[in-house]
Write a protein that holds these residues in place. Structure first.
Motif, PDB file in Angstrom:
ATOM      1  N   THR A  39     -38.999 -34.795 -20.823  1.00 13.44           N
ATOM      2  CA  THR A  39     -37.991 -34.512 -21.834  1.00 13.44           C
ATOM      3  C   THR A  39     -37.276 -36.071 -21.823  1.00 13.44           C
ATOM      4  N   VAL A  40     -36.995 -36.645 -23.058  1.00 19.24           N
ATOM      5  CA  VAL A  40     -36.329 -37.486 -23.404  1.00 19.24           C
ATOM      6  C   VAL A  40     -35.012 -37.236 -24.123  1.00 19.24           C
ATOM      7  N   PHE A  41     -33.997 -37.567 -23.461  1.00 19.09           N
ATOM      8  CA  PHE A  41     -32.499 -37.229 -24.178  1.00 19.09           C
ATOM      9  C   PHE A  41     -31.763 -38.484 -24.598  1.00 19.09           C
ATOM     10  N   ILE A  42     -31.352 -38.207 -25.740  1.00 18.38           N
ATOM     11  CA  ILE A  42     -30.541 -39.589 -26.436  1.00 18.38           C
ATOM     12  C   ILE A  42     -29.015 -38.959 -26.531  1.00 18.38           C
ATOM     13  N   ALA A  43     -28.156 -39.960 -26.143  1.00 15.34           N
ATOM     14  CA  ALA A  43     -26.767 -39.451 -26.347  1.00 15.34           C
ATOM     15  C   ALA A  43     -26.398 -39.823 -27.831  1.00 15.34           C
ATOM     16  N   LEU A  44     -25.738 -38.727 -28.481  1.00 11.56           N
ATOM     17  CA  LEU A  44     -25.266 -38.880 -29.817  1.00 11.56           C
ATOM     18  C   LEU A  44     -23.759 -39.303 -29.713  1.00 11.56           C
ATOM     19  N   GLN A  45     -23.121 -39.382 -28.674  1.00 17.23           N
ATOM     20  CA  GLN A  45     -21.923 -39.726 -28.515  1.00 17.23           C
ATOM     21  C   GLN A  45     -21.711 -40.230 -27.100  1.00 17.23           C
ATOM     22  N   ASP A  46     -20.729 -40.820 -26.710  1.00 17.06           N
ATOM     23  CA  ASP A  46     -20.219 -41.185 -25.081  1.00 17.06           C
ATOM     24  C   ASP A  46     -20.156 -39.752 -24.643  1.00 17.06           C
ATOM     25  N   ILE A  47     -20.564 -39.740 -23.440  1.00 18.56           N
ATOM     26  CA  ILE A  47     -20.562 -38.280 -22.679  1.00 18.56           C
ATOM     27  C   ILE A  47     -19.474 -38.551 -21.273  1.00 18.56           C
ATOM     28  N   THR A  48     -18.712 -37.779 -21.280  1.00 21.27           N
ATOM     29  CA  THR A  48     -17.672 -38.122 -20.135  1.00 21.27           C
ATOM     30  C   THR A  48     -17.748 -36.828 -19.179  1.00 21.27           C
ATOM     31  N   HIS A  49     -17.208 -37.110 -18.162  1.00 23.22           N
ATOM     32  CA  HIS A  49     -17.139 -35.992 -17.040  1.00 23.22           C
ATOM     33  C   HIS A  49     -16.705 -34.444 -17.613  1.00 23.22           C
ATOM     34  N   LYS A  50     -15.829 -34.626 -18.294  1.00 14.58           N
ATOM     35  CA  LYS A  50     -15.190 -33.334 -18.826  1.00 14.58           C
ATOM     36  C   LYS A  50     -15.855 -32.633 -20.147  1.00 14.58           C
ATOM     37  N   MET A  51     -17.058 -33.404 -20.613  1.00 12.96           N
ATOM     38  CA  MET A  51     -17.857 -32.722 -21.708  1.00 12.96           C
ATOM     39  C   MET A  51     -18.898 -32.123 -21.038  1.00 12.96           C
ATOM     40  N   GLY A  52     -19.173 -31.887 -19.589  1.00 13.65           N
ATOM     41  CA  GLY A  52     -20.188 -31.130 -19.155  1.00 13.65           C
ATOM     42  C   GLY A  52     -21.645 -31.722 -19.058  1.00 13.65           C
ATOM     43  N   PRO A  53     -21.440 -33.025 -18.651  1.00 13.81           N
ATOM     44  CA  PRO A  53     -22.933 -33.688 -18.410  1.00 13.81           C
ATOM     45  C   PRO A  53     -24.025 -32.897 -17.841  1.00 13.81           C
ATOM     46  N   THR A  54     -25.126 -33.344 -18.119  1.00 14.88           N
ATOM     47  CA  THR A  54     -26.155 -32.817 -17.390  1.00 14.88           C
ATOM     48  C   THR A  54     -25.961 -33.539 -15.976  1.00 14.88           C
ATOM     49  N   ILE A  55     -26.432 -32.524 -14.985  1.00 12.43           N
ATOM     50  CA  ILE A  55     -26.121 -33.085 -13.624  1.00 12.43           C
ATOM     51  C   ILE A  55     -27.671 -33.138 -13.077  1.00 12.43           C
ATOM     52  N   PHE A  56     -28.320 -34.187 -12.596  1.00 14.28           N
ATOM     53  CA  PHE A  56     -29.649 -34.263 -12.097  1.00 14.28           C
ATOM     54  C   PHE A  56     -29.549 -34.250 -10.548  1.00 14.28           C
ATOM     55  N   LEU A  57     -30.661 -33.699 -10.050  1.00 14.93           N
ATOM     56  CA  LEU A  57     -30.763 -33.685  -8.502  1.00 14.93           C
ATOM     57  C   LEU A  57     -32.040 -34.649  -8.284  1.00 14.93           C
ATOM     58  N   PRO A  58     -31.925 -35.859  -8.072  1.00 20.89           N
ATOM     59  CA  PRO A  58     -32.901 -36.795  -7.761  1.00 20.89           C
ATOM     60  C   PRO A  58     -34.060 -36.326  -6.627  1.00 20.89           C
ATOM     61  N   ASN A  59     -35.160 -36.814  -6.776  1.00 19.54           N
ATOM     62  CA  ASN A  59     -36.311 -36.192  -5.710  1.00 19.54           C
ATOM     63  C   ASN A  59     -36.532 -34.867  -5.465  1.00 19.54           C
ATOM     64  N   THR A  60     -36.138 -33.903  -6.412  1.00 21.98           N
ATOM     65  CA  THR A  60     -36.439 -32.766  -6.283  1.00 21.98           C
ATOM     66  C   THR A  60     -37.672 -31.909  -6.841  1.00 21.98           C
ATOM     67  N   ASN A  61     -38.296 -32.903  -7.381  1.00 22.86           N
ATOM     68  CA  ASN A  61     -39.679 -32.401  -8.250  1.00 22.86           C
ATOM     69  C   ASN A  61     -40.584 -32.317  -7.425  1.00 22.86           C
ATOM     70  N   ASN A  62     -40.647 -31.521  -6.265  1.00 21.08           N
ATOM     71  CA  ASN A  62     -41.849 -31.554  -4.947  1.00 21.08           C
ATOM     72  C   ASN A  62     -41.622 -29.886  -4.545  1.00 21.08           C
ATOM     73  N   GLN A  63     -42.747 -29.500  -4.065  1.00 19.51           N
ATOM     74  CA  GLN A  63     -42.899 -28.095  -3.617  1.00 19.51           C
ATOM     75  C   GLN A  63     -41.795 -27.815  -2.577  1.00 19.51           C
ATOM     76  N   SER A  64     -41.523 -28.455  -1.573  1.00 20.60           N
ATOM     77  CA  SER A  64     -40.631 -28.249  -0.453  1.00 20.60           C
ATOM     78  C   SER A  64     -39.228 -28.014  -1.210  1.00 20.60           C
ATOM     79  N   CYS A  65     -38.531 -28.664  -2.119  1.00 20.93           N
ATOM     80  CA  CYS A  65     -37.603 -28.356  -2.883  1.00 20.93           C
ATOM     81  C   CYS A  65     -37.579 -27.131  -3.772  1.00 20.93           C
TER      82      CYS A  65
END
Length: 153
Positions: A39-65
């Protein structure tokens, strides 16, 4: 590995209004050896912490995780030790996410957050589903692949 058989899957906008609760942490697909969707996301405005940004957990794309995340007895301890990144994009910035990565939209306490997004898929992932997911767009005659996007640049 670069694949030339990726298909255009979806084109839309993700909108989170003020007052929206946080999503549960989740992947968009079950674990597979190869990523089924990007998925390719493009911001249509500046995204701040209070706006509920997407939270990514890096390196969790594996079977163990995925196994630890699905198991009720290990989920909380697993998530507590995970690294995370807020997607604080500026207008026009982009982020690319593989569908096996754990992520969530966080709580929105400020104003509407809008992201344009498109998804590209590995065809065999969907053709192997029962029943199979249809190929092509809901728009008659629209059939795109990854090379159609490269030709724009």
């Amino acid at each position: 590995m670069y694949r030339n058989d990726s298909e255009f899957h979806e084109l839309s906008a993700l909108v989170s209004d003020c007052g929206a609760n946080s999503q549960p942490i989740h992947p968009d697909s079950v674990y597979t050896d190869e990523a089924p969707i990007y998925t390719v996301f493009i911001a249509l405005q500046d995204i701040t912490h209070k706006m509920g940004p997407t939270i990514f957990l890096p390196n969790t794309n594996n079977q163990s995780c995925h196994d630890q995340h699905k198991n009720a007895s290990t989920k909380d301890a697993f998530l507590n030790q995970c690294e995370f990144r807020e997607s604080l994009l500026k207008k026009g910035d982009g982020a690319i996410m593989g569908s096996r990565s754990l992520h969530c939209g966080s709580e929105n306490n400020k104003c509407r957050r809008s992201l344009f997004y498109m998804t590209l898929r590995r065809p065999s992932y969907f053709h192997d589903c029962n029943p199979p997911i249809p190929v092509g767009s809901k728009w008659a005659g629209l059939d795109l692949n990854i090379f159609d996007f490269f030709s724009l640049f």
